[in-house]
Design a protein around this motif. Sequence first.
Motif, PDB file in Angstrom:
ATOM      1  N   PRO A 266      -0.106   3.749   5.911  1.00  9.83           N
ATOM      2  CA  PRO A 266      -0.434   2.318   5.824  1.00  9.83           C
ATOM      3  C   PRO A 266       0.170   1.491   6.972  1.00  9.83           C
TER       4      PRO A 266
ATOM      5  N   TRP B  17      -8.208  -0.939  -1.206  1.00 13.73           N
ATOM      6  CA  TRP B  17      -7.417  -2.163  -1.248  1.00 13.73           C
ATOM      7  C   TRP B  17      -8.364  -3.348  -1.135  1.00 13.73           C
TER       8      TRP B  17
ATOM      9  N   GLN C  46       0.834  -1.207   0.000  1.00 14.09           N
ATOM     10  CA  GLN C  46       0.000   0.000   0.000  1.00 14.09           C
ATOM     11  C   GLN C  46       0.867   1.255   0.000  1.00 14.09           C
TER      12      GLN C  46
ATOM     13  N   THR D 121      -5.951   4.722  -0.803  1.00 13.63           N
ATOM     14  CA  THR D 121      -5.330   3.448  -1.200  1.00 13.63           C
ATOM     15  C   THR D 121      -5.786   2.321  -0.274  1.00 13.63           C
TER      16      THR D 121
END
Length: 177
Positions: free
Chosen positions: A124, A176, A67, A172
């Motif tokens: 992340p 995901w 990520q 993101t």
Amino acid sequence: MSNSKVVHWLQDHETRLFHFVNQRIQHHFLDQFFTKITHLGGATASIMVSLCLACFGQGSLRVAGLQALLALTISHIPVAIMKKRYPRLRPYLVHPQTITHKNPLTDHSFPSGHTTAIFSVIVPCVYALPMLGLLLLPLAFVVGMSRIYLGLHYPSDCIVGCLIGTTVSVVTIAFWG
């Protein structure tokens, strides 16, 4: 207050804050510290940390590395566009009294790529292991502060870099699979 007065007021206060960080809190220890820590937001460190997590991490840390790589890549698209669209001179080029250190950059100041990068990578990681936030979030803010201390960015450059890196990372993570 008119728009031009608000803009002038904001610029004046940002310049004052820049001068405070860049000139008033100068100390030999901080020179050494910020000169080293600023590299954590550089391309080499941010790419290497992300790659190491993606290749060698286990479970959620491996996913965080993937990520981070994606967020790091995507986040630098708006940075590149904004640097061309809003060609803001670096503070040391505008304010002769600015204290700079080794090899000042010559590209445009807005937004801070280092700050964007560090937030693209740490968000992340913090999502994967929330306890890491106790260490990584202050570290990311210190990287942003280092850019001001070293005379390379205005505070708003770093704030916008933080927002871009964080936003792209959050998006993101959200998308995901």
